[in-house]
Design a protein around this motif. Structure first.
Motif, PDB file in Angstrom:
ATOM      1  N   UNK A   1     -55.190  -5.633 -23.443  1.00  0.00           N
ATOM      2  CA  UNK A   1     -55.367  -6.413 -24.608  1.00  0.00           C
ATOM      3  C   UNK A   1     -54.080  -7.474 -24.843  1.00  0.00           C
ATOM      4  N   UNK A   2     -53.899  -8.710 -24.151  1.00  0.00           N
ATOM      5  CA  UNK A   2     -52.747  -9.525 -24.649  1.00  0.00           C
ATOM      6  C   UNK A   2     -52.933  -9.660 -26.230  1.00  0.00           C
ATOM      7  N   UNK A   3     -51.681  -9.152 -27.231  1.00  0.00           N
ATOM      8  CA  UNK A   3     -52.296  -9.345 -28.821  1.00  0.00           C
ATOM      9  C   UNK A   3     -51.077 -10.599 -29.049  1.00  0.00           C
ATOM     10  N   UNK A   4     -50.249 -12.031 -27.945  1.00  0.00           N
ATOM     11  CA  UNK A   4     -49.125 -12.674 -28.103  1.00  0.00           C
ATOM     12  C   UNK A   4     -50.379 -13.188 -29.048  1.00  0.00           C
ATOM     13  N   UNK A   5     -50.877 -13.857 -29.279  1.00  0.00           N
ATOM     14  CA  UNK A   5     -51.934 -14.752 -30.003  1.00  0.00           C
ATOM     15  C   UNK A   5     -51.628 -14.786 -31.477  1.00  0.00           C
ATOM     16  N   UNK A  22     -37.707 -20.421 -23.124  1.00  0.00           N
ATOM     17  CA  UNK A  22     -37.630 -18.283 -22.277  1.00  0.00           C
ATOM     18  C   UNK A  22     -37.399 -18.760 -20.786  1.00  0.00           C
ATOM     19  N   UNK A  23     -37.636 -20.272 -20.399  1.00  0.00           N
ATOM     20  CA  UNK A  23     -37.655 -20.621 -19.911  1.00  0.00           C
ATOM     21  C   UNK A  23     -38.659 -20.556 -18.615  1.00  0.00           C
ATOM     22  N   UNK A  24     -39.192 -20.444 -18.853  1.00  0.00           N
ATOM     23  CA  UNK A  24     -41.534 -20.505 -17.878  1.00  0.00           C
ATOM     24  C   UNK A  24     -41.454 -21.839 -18.297  1.00  0.00           C
ATOM     25  N   UNK A  25     -42.668 -21.718 -17.581  1.00  0.00           N
ATOM     26  CA  UNK A  25     -43.714 -23.119 -17.256  1.00  0.00           C
ATOM     27  C   UNK A  25     -44.633 -22.862 -18.412  1.00  0.00           C
ATOM     28  N   UNK A  26     -45.072 -24.138 -19.851  1.00  0.00           N
ATOM     29  CA  UNK A  26     -46.171 -24.318 -20.675  1.00  0.00           C
ATOM     30  C   UNK A  26     -47.530 -23.539 -19.811  1.00  0.00           C
ATOM     31  N   UNK A  27     -47.769 -23.741 -18.397  1.00  0.00           N
ATOM     32  CA  UNK A  27     -48.775 -23.085 -17.981  1.00  0.00           C
ATOM     33  C   UNK A  27     -48.758 -21.979 -17.683  1.00  0.00           C
ATOM     34  N   UNK A  28     -47.678 -21.425 -17.244  1.00  0.00           N
ATOM     35  CA  UNK A  28     -47.921 -19.750 -17.378  1.00  0.00           C
ATOM     36  C   UNK A  28     -48.546 -19.255 -18.669  1.00  0.00           C
ATOM     37  N   UNK A  29     -47.225 -19.602 -19.337  1.00  0.00           N
ATOM     38  CA  UNK A  29     -47.223 -19.079 -20.971  1.00  0.00           C
ATOM     39  C   UNK A  29     -48.608 -18.691 -21.357  1.00  0.00           C
ATOM     40  N   UNK A  30     -49.101 -20.094 -21.318  1.00  0.00           N
ATOM     41  CA  UNK A  30     -50.208 -20.045 -21.600  1.00  0.00           C
ATOM     42  C   UNK A  30     -51.410 -18.954 -21.056  1.00  0.00           C
ATOM     43  N   UNK A  31     -51.512 -18.523 -19.427  1.00  0.00           N
ATOM     44  CA  UNK A  31     -52.211 -18.215 -18.803  1.00  0.00           C
ATOM     45  C   UNK A  31     -51.893 -16.348 -19.204  1.00  0.00           C
ATOM     46  N   UNK A  32     -50.341 -16.472 -19.617  1.00  0.00           N
ATOM     47  CA  UNK A  32     -50.110 -14.940 -20.024  1.00  0.00           C
ATOM     48  C   UNK A  32     -51.208 -15.182 -21.158  1.00  0.00           C
ATOM     49  N   UNK A  35     -54.138 -13.509 -20.973  1.00  0.00           N
ATOM     50  CA  UNK A  35     -54.671 -12.541 -20.458  1.00  0.00           C
ATOM     51  C   UNK A  35     -54.996 -13.073 -18.326  1.00  0.00           C
ATOM     52  N   UNK A  36     -54.776 -14.357 -18.091  1.00  0.00           N
ATOM     53  CA  UNK A  36     -55.213 -14.253 -17.086  1.00  0.00           C
ATOM     54  C   UNK A  36     -54.147 -13.909 -15.724  1.00  0.00           C
ATOM     55  N   UNK A  37     -52.959 -14.033 -15.708  1.00  0.00           N
ATOM     56  CA  UNK A  37     -51.585 -13.379 -15.455  1.00  0.00           C
ATOM     57  C   UNK A  37     -50.565 -12.582 -16.139  1.00  0.00           C
ATOM     58  N   UNK A  38     -50.420 -11.757 -15.409  1.00  0.00           N
ATOM     59  CA  UNK A  38     -49.503 -10.552 -16.474  1.00  0.00           C
ATOM     60  C   UNK A  38     -47.788 -10.414 -15.935  1.00  0.00           C
ATOM     61  N   UNK A  40     -44.302 -10.709 -15.343  1.00  0.00           N
ATOM     62  CA  UNK A  40     -43.108  -9.653 -14.931  1.00  0.00           C
ATOM     63  C   UNK A  40     -42.465  -8.957 -16.256  1.00  0.00           C
ATOM     64  N   UNK A  41     -41.532  -7.473 -15.764  1.00  0.00           N
ATOM     65  CA  UNK A  41     -41.310  -7.574 -17.235  1.00  0.00           C
ATOM     66  C   UNK A  41     -39.628  -7.582 -17.490  1.00  0.00           C
ATOM     67  N   UNK A  42     -38.896  -8.897 -16.953  1.00  0.00           N
ATOM     68  CA  UNK A  42     -37.980  -9.488 -17.184  1.00  0.00           C
ATOM     69  C   UNK A  42     -38.896 -10.643 -19.171  1.00  0.00           C
ATOM     70  N   UNK A  43     -40.097 -10.911 -18.078  1.00  0.00           N
ATOM     71  CA  UNK A  43     -40.750 -12.193 -19.189  1.00  0.00           C
ATOM     72  C   UNK A  43     -41.089 -11.901 -19.927  1.00  0.00           C
ATOM     73  N   UNK A  44     -41.466 -10.533 -19.731  1.00  0.00           N
ATOM     74  CA  UNK A  44     -42.871  -9.896 -21.294  1.00  0.00           C
ATOM     75  C   UNK A  44     -41.150  -8.958 -22.004  1.00  0.00           C
ATOM     76  N   UNK A  45     -39.669  -8.527 -21.941  1.00  0.00           N
ATOM     77  CA  UNK A  45     -38.966  -9.081 -22.187  1.00  0.00           C
ATOM     78  C   UNK A  45     -38.719  -9.440 -23.007  1.00  0.00           C
ATOM     79  N   UNK A  46     -38.485 -10.990 -22.195  1.00  0.00           N
ATOM     80  CA  UNK A  46     -37.950 -11.883 -23.292  1.00  0.00           C
ATOM     81  C   UNK A  46     -38.964 -12.857 -24.077  1.00  0.00           C
TER      82      UNK A  46
END
Length: 73
Positions: A1-5, A22-32, A35-38, A40-46
């Motif tokens: 489960x993604x707990x970002x919210x 963190x240097x990613x698109x709003x669309x990609x962040x929304x998908x994370x 829980x639609x997208x996972x 990368x480790x770097x993005x998760x750390x960011x």
């Protein structure tokens, strides 16, 4: 489960402000968040660094239970 919210509510930040920071698109962040997208480790750390928390707290619901061996199903 993604707990970002859950964590995001503490900071009351928009998806756009987090994604831009963190240097990613709003669309990609929304998908994370959904829980639609996972990420990368770097993005998760960011993301974890942005919210000043650990990757485990951000993405895993029962990590403290896993550490103690008391996983609730």
């Amino acid at each position: 489960m993604i707990r970002i919210n859950l964590i995001k509510k503490r900071g009351d930040k928009s998806q756009k402000s987090v994604a831009d920071s963190i240097g990613i698109t709003t669309s990609y962040y929304g998908m994370i968040e959904l829980g639609v997208r996972n990420p990368s480790l770097d993005v998760a750390m960011d993301i974890a660094n942005y919210y000043n928390t650990s990757i485990e707290d951000l993405f895993f619901d029962n990590i403290s239970s896993m550490k103690t061996g008391h996983i609730h199903k």
